[in-house]
Enzyme design. Structure first.
Site, mmCIF file in Angstrom:
data_model
loop_
_atom_site.group_PDB
_atom_site.id
_atom_site.type_symbol
_atom_site.label_atom_id
_atom_site.label_comp_id
_atom_site.label_asym_id
_atom_site.label_seq_id
_atom_site.Cartn_x
_atom_site.Cartn_y
_atom_site.Cartn_z
ATOM 1 N N GLN A 104 -0.236 9.806 -6.469
ATOM 2 C CA GLN A 104 0.798 9.939 -7.492
ATOM 3 C C GLN A 104 2.068 10.488 -6.843
ATOM 4 O O GLN A 104 2.029 11.513 -6.164
ATOM 5 C CB GLN A 104 0.353 10.858 -8.627
ATOM 6 C CG GLN A 104 1.334 10.842 -9.793
ATOM 7 C CD GLN A 104 0.993 11.854 -10.867
ATOM 8 O OE1 GLN A 104 1.188 13.044 -10.673
ATOM 9 N NE2 GLN A 104 0.486 11.390 -11.995
ATOM 10 N N TYR A 176 9.133 14.940 -17.306
ATOM 11 C CA TYR A 176 9.634 15.138 -15.948
ATOM 12 C C TYR A 176 10.878 14.261 -15.744
ATOM 13 O O TYR A 176 11.332 13.586 -16.645
ATOM 14 C CB TYR A 176 8.543 14.804 -14.936
ATOM 15 C CG TYR A 176 7.559 15.936 -14.657
ATOM 16 C CD1 TYR A 176 7.320 16.941 -15.592
ATOM 17 C CD2 TYR A 176 6.846 15.994 -13.461
ATOM 18 C CE1 TYR A 176 6.420 17.957 -15.347
ATOM 19 C CE2 TYR A 176 5.937 17.007 -13.204
ATOM 20 C CZ TYR A 176 5.723 17.992 -14.152
ATOM 21 O OH TYR A 176 4.826 19.000 -13.898
ATOM 22 N N ARG A 224 2.470 6.384 -15.009
ATOM 23 C CA ARG A 224 1.968 7.368 -15.982
ATOM 24 C C ARG A 224 3.075 7.710 -16.967
ATOM 25 O O ARG A 224 4.175 8.120 -16.575
ATOM 26 C CB ARG A 224 1.488 8.619 -15.266
ATOM 27 C CG ARG A 224 0.960 9.716 -16.177
ATOM 28 C CD ARG A 224 0.087 10.677 -15.385
ATOM 29 N NE ARG A 224 -0.288 11.876 -16.111
ATOM 30 C CZ ARG A 224 -1.218 11.955 -17.064
ATOM 31 N NH1 ARG A 224 -1.871 10.861 -17.421
ATOM 32 N NH2 ARG A 224 -1.508 13.089 -17.664
ATOM 33 N N GLY A 320 -10.133 14.988 -16.567
ATOM 34 C CA GLY A 320 -9.338 15.887 -15.748
ATOM 35 C C GLY A 320 -10.096 17.161 -15.485
ATOM 36 O O GLY A 320 -10.875 17.275 -14.538
ATOM 37 N N ARG A 321 -9.893 18.144 -16.355
ATOM 38 C CA ARG A 321 -10.539 19.442 -16.162
ATOM 39 C C ARG A 321 -12.067 19.353 -16.187
ATOM 40 O O ARG A 321 -12.741 20.197 -15.588
ATOM 41 C CB ARG A 321 -10.018 20.419 -17.219
ATOM 42 C CG ARG A 321 -8.546 20.780 -17.030
ATOM 43 C CD ARG A 321 -7.943 21.411 -18.267
ATOM 44 N NE ARG A 321 -8.034 20.513 -19.396
ATOM 45 C CZ ARG A 321 -7.789 20.862 -20.652
ATOM 46 N NH1 ARG A 321 -7.444 22.113 -20.931
ATOM 47 N NH2 ARG A 321 -7.879 19.991 -21.620
ATOM 48 N N CYS A 347 -10.212 26.175 -21.559
ATOM 49 C CA CYS A 347 -9.575 27.478 -21.743
ATOM 50 C C CYS A 347 -8.231 27.581 -21.033
ATOM 51 O O CYS A 347 -7.418 28.456 -21.363
ATOM 52 C CB CYS A 347 -10.504 28.585 -21.250
ATOM 53 S SG CYS A 347 -10.773 28.572 -19.455
ATOM 54 N N CYS A 364 -11.596 27.285 -11.437
ATOM 55 C CA CYS A 364 -12.167 26.938 -12.745
ATOM 56 C C CYS A 364 -12.937 28.117 -13.300
ATOM 57 O O CYS A 364 -13.663 28.798 -12.573
ATOM 58 C CB CYS A 364 -13.091 25.724 -12.595
ATOM 59 S SG CYS A 364 -13.915 25.224 -14.121
ATOM 60 N N GLU A 414 -32.662 40.411 -21.649
ATOM 61 C CA GLU A 414 -31.642 40.401 -22.690
ATOM 62 C C GLU A 414 -32.193 41.127 -23.914
ATOM 63 O O GLU A 414 -33.272 40.782 -24.412
ATOM 64 C CB GLU A 414 -31.272 38.968 -23.050
ATOM 65 C CG GLU A 414 -30.442 38.794 -24.307
ATOM 66 C CD GLU A 414 -29.166 39.618 -24.327
ATOM 67 O OE1 GLU A 414 -28.941 40.342 -25.316
ATOM 68 O OE2 GLU A 414 -28.391 39.535 -23.352
ATOM 69 N N LYS A 432 -14.641 25.742 -31.169
ATOM 70 C CA LYS A 432 -15.146 26.351 -29.944
ATOM 71 C C LYS A 432 -16.489 25.749 -29.508
ATOM 72 O O LYS A 432 -17.268 26.397 -28.809
ATOM 73 C CB LYS A 432 -15.271 27.871 -30.134
ATOM 74 C CG LYS A 432 -13.925 28.601 -30.161
ATOM 75 C CD LYS A 432 -13.194 28.452 -28.835
ATOM 76 C CE LYS A 432 -11.857 29.189 -28.782
ATOM 77 N NZ LYS A 432 -11.993 30.607 -28.543
#
Length: 649
Positions: A104, A176, A224, A320-321, A347, A364, A414, A432
């Site tokens: 890119q 951009y 893009r 992506g993430r 997040c 991450c 626990e 969530k």
């Protein structure tokens, strides 16, 4: 065995290039390049891991034409020939797995340059205010400067072709510099690059032509573009359709489409509040406008990716993430192991957040190895140890997982009947869901690793038979709520935010007041308002949600408004009673807010007493992690647990 994700693993062509499957890694900057413009070894390792994980094509984060146009961003710069060898290493590291790699290329952020990165005024199509510092006017590019940029695009394209890239993508996205030329809200020019649609598109079209002249007819060129800016005065989907056709006619081989701009920045880095496949809606209109292949991103899950491809509205689904969180997502889906896919929790804290807030490279929140692939290697131990983990929140779960991966014998205790710690309560809102997915993922992984889990078992400082036998003790008991000495805080109509999440029957009546406007208070308010409650947030600070990351806040705050949540910043709680809350405003005057139920969300403090007690007897082998050590977020807890598990040799 039937594989519901089979459609994702059919090949498809972009121009003359065949991509082995329909999964593409979205372009995302890593902020990890060297100061001289060469990409770093860490970035090569990062992309190699994603190629190894089975993705069909990787599009790099934008590489800039020159250092001046990069305006301080630590991404690759294509100005000098000495960058070619490391780019070649990147290409061949990725291509060994049959993955295509697309460079890119960007002529810069223009008015969107971050103020902590640019030195001189940003450049743009016109003398418009800088996005992040409106007092600074951008320098409008002259025609001579534009011609120089065209030459730079041709030179940059030739470099990436020499390095071995399979394709080139032009970054015309997100407001951009290129987008500033094609959009009338930013382009106020009166020469051949402004005014009519044809003139405004001239800059983009000439870029395509310059690249094509440099690389020849066979190398695919992608573009893009955001098809819907999603703010008043920005470009609409209908306007973008005409632009897509102009780009196709100019010789673009594929279009990478989604929505958003820096005015609607939550769509550039979509947080969990926007839901799944939040930008797939642009594809249907784009498909009608052009015939070239379409790629689409925006919070896709494996399920929405399949749906997108099956709809025919796009040809590639972009992760992506999600591929930062789990680089092996494609191979796991191909092998029908959906339950093993570690979810991105959306997040934004340790990907874009690290770049913006800390000026460092990405990683991450749920995958601390991201961009540290060769430094944080989980290697099997030659001397297995008996590891005790106390606490089943994110820090404890990650510590147990990593220690077990290394071959240690792990027992996790626990005190409650379920795993997840404070994630369990934070994960109750519908928006969530990724947090719920993360808890489930840990349950699956710990079961596969044969971690012994003892629920409903509270470890105390005098449980010496268990503690003495342990070679390592990891204390991950989290944090406890902060409850200031406020009159009436023990009233029957006052409950803590964790209780409010987990036991909805305790939230009685229609009028709900939440005392505390941090992230947890805001999320709880939104959850209750979506259920039809009338909710008010009282916050002592001068704004509600000041600790919410600004990108996430861009989505959260409008949602609070949409669902009618009343915000009262600058209000200090004085007392609670059965009718509501007495508070003091900044001017000293007092007000009373009626409430059927009051929810306290004053924050938390670390719960370190057990660690101190155990450490006093077993200091050498005891380590605190997560909120027990330092109160933070999911990412800091997971990273803390990861380090603790990894350090056990």
């Amino acid at each position: 065995m039937y594989n519901r994700f089979e459609k994702l693993f059919t090949p498809f062509k972009i121009g003359s290039m065949e991509v082995k499957n329909r999964i593409v890694m979205s372009p995302m900057g890593t902020n990890s390049a060297n100061i001289d413009g060469r990409i770093s070894v860490d970035e090569i390792d990062y992309f190699e891991e994603r190629a190894k994980g089975g993705v069909g094509m990787i599009i790099t984060g934008c590489m800039f034409l020159t250092k001046d146009l990069a305006q301080g961003s630590l991404e690759g710069v294509l100005e000098d020939n000495y960058v070619i060898p490391t780019l070649t290493e990147l290409c061949e590291a990725v291509q060994r797995y049959g993955t295509k790699i697309c460079a890119q290329i960007s002529c810069g952020t223009g008015r969107n340059a971050f103020p902590n990165m640019f030195g001189d005024p940003p450049v743009s199509a016109s003398a418009i205010p800088s996005q992040f510092n409106p007092d600074v006017l951008c320098h409008p590019l002259t025609v001579e400067e534009i011609k120089a940029i065209m030459d730079q695009f041709a030179a940059a394209a030739k470099k990436v072709q020499m390095a071995g890239f399979d394709a080139i993508e032009i970054h015309g996205h997100a407001g951009y510099l290129i987008d500033q030329f094609i959009s009338p809200i930013w382009n106020k020019r009166e020469d051949e690059y402004g005014g009519s649609l044809e003139n405004r598109m001239r800059f983009a079209v000439e870029i395509v032509q310059s690249i094509r002249s440099a690389v020849g007819k066979d190398m695919p060129i992608l573009f893009r573009i955001s098809c819907d800016h999603r703010f008043n005065g920005g470009r609409t989907l209908e306007e973008s359709e005409k632009m897509l056709k102009i780009l196709e006619d100019a010789g673009v081989d594929a279009l990478d489409i989604d929505a958003g701009s820096y005015e609607s920045i939550d769509y550039i880095f979509p947080p969990t509040y926007l839901g799944d496949a939040c930008m797939a809606y642009v594809c249907k209109a784009a498909r009608k406008a052009v015939s070239v292949p379409l790629l689409n991103s925006g919070n896709h899950t494996p399920e929405t990716a399949v749906k997108l491809i099956e709809s025919g509205d796009a040809d590639f689904a972009m992760f992506g993430r999600q591929l930062i969180a789990d680089p092996h997502t494609p191979n796991k889906l191909l092998e029908n192991r959906r339950q093993d896919v570690r979810p991105c929790i959306r997040c934004n804290q340790d990907c874009i957040g690290r770049i913006v807030d800390r000026l460092t490279k990405i990683s991450c929140s749920v995958n601390p190895r991201a961009c540290f692939e060769k430094r944080f290697i989980i290697e099997e131990t030659k001397s297995p140890k008996n590891v005790v983990v106390i606490g089943g929140g994110p820090a404890g779960l990650e510590a147990a997982r990593v220690a077990a991966l290394k071959g240690h014998q792990v027992t996790l205790f626990e005190k409650h009947g379920i795993l997840g710690g404070q994630l369990t309560s934070a994960a109750t809102p519908s928006f969530k869901r990724p947090l719920r997915d993360l808890i489930k993922w840990y349950e699956v992984q710990l079961a596969k690793l044969r971690v012994k889990i003892e629920l409903n078992t509270e470890i105390k400082k005098d449980d010496d038979p268990i503690l003495e036998k342990a070679d390592r003790i990891i204390v991950a008991v989290g944090a406890v709520p902060t409850n200031p000495p406020i009159s009436g805080i023990d009233g029957s109509n006052v409950i803590g935010i964790i209780e409010a999440h987990l036991n909805k029957e305790l939230v009685k009546g229609e009028n709900i007041v939440i005392a505390g406007g941090g992230l947890s208070g805001c999320d709880s308010a939104l959850e209750l308002a979506m259920e039809g409650k009338k909710v008010t947030i009282i916050e002592m600070r001068q704004s509600v949600g000041p600790d919410v990351m600004f990108i996430n806040a861009a989505a959260l705050m409008p949602m609070l408004e949409k669902y009618g949540v009343r915000l009262l910043p600058g209000h200090k709680v004085l007392a609670f009673d059965t009718r509501g809350v007495k508070a003091q405003k900044t001017d000293g005057s007092e007000v009373f807010i009626e409430a059927d139920t009051i929810i306290t969300a004053f924050g938390v403090k670390r719960n370190n007493k057990l660690f101190e007690d155990i450490s006093s007897k077993y200091h050498i082998k005891t380590r605190p992690v997560g909120d027990c050590e330092t109160v933070g977020n999911v990412g800091t807890a997971v990273r803390s647990g990861f380090f603790a598990g990894l350090a056990i040799e």
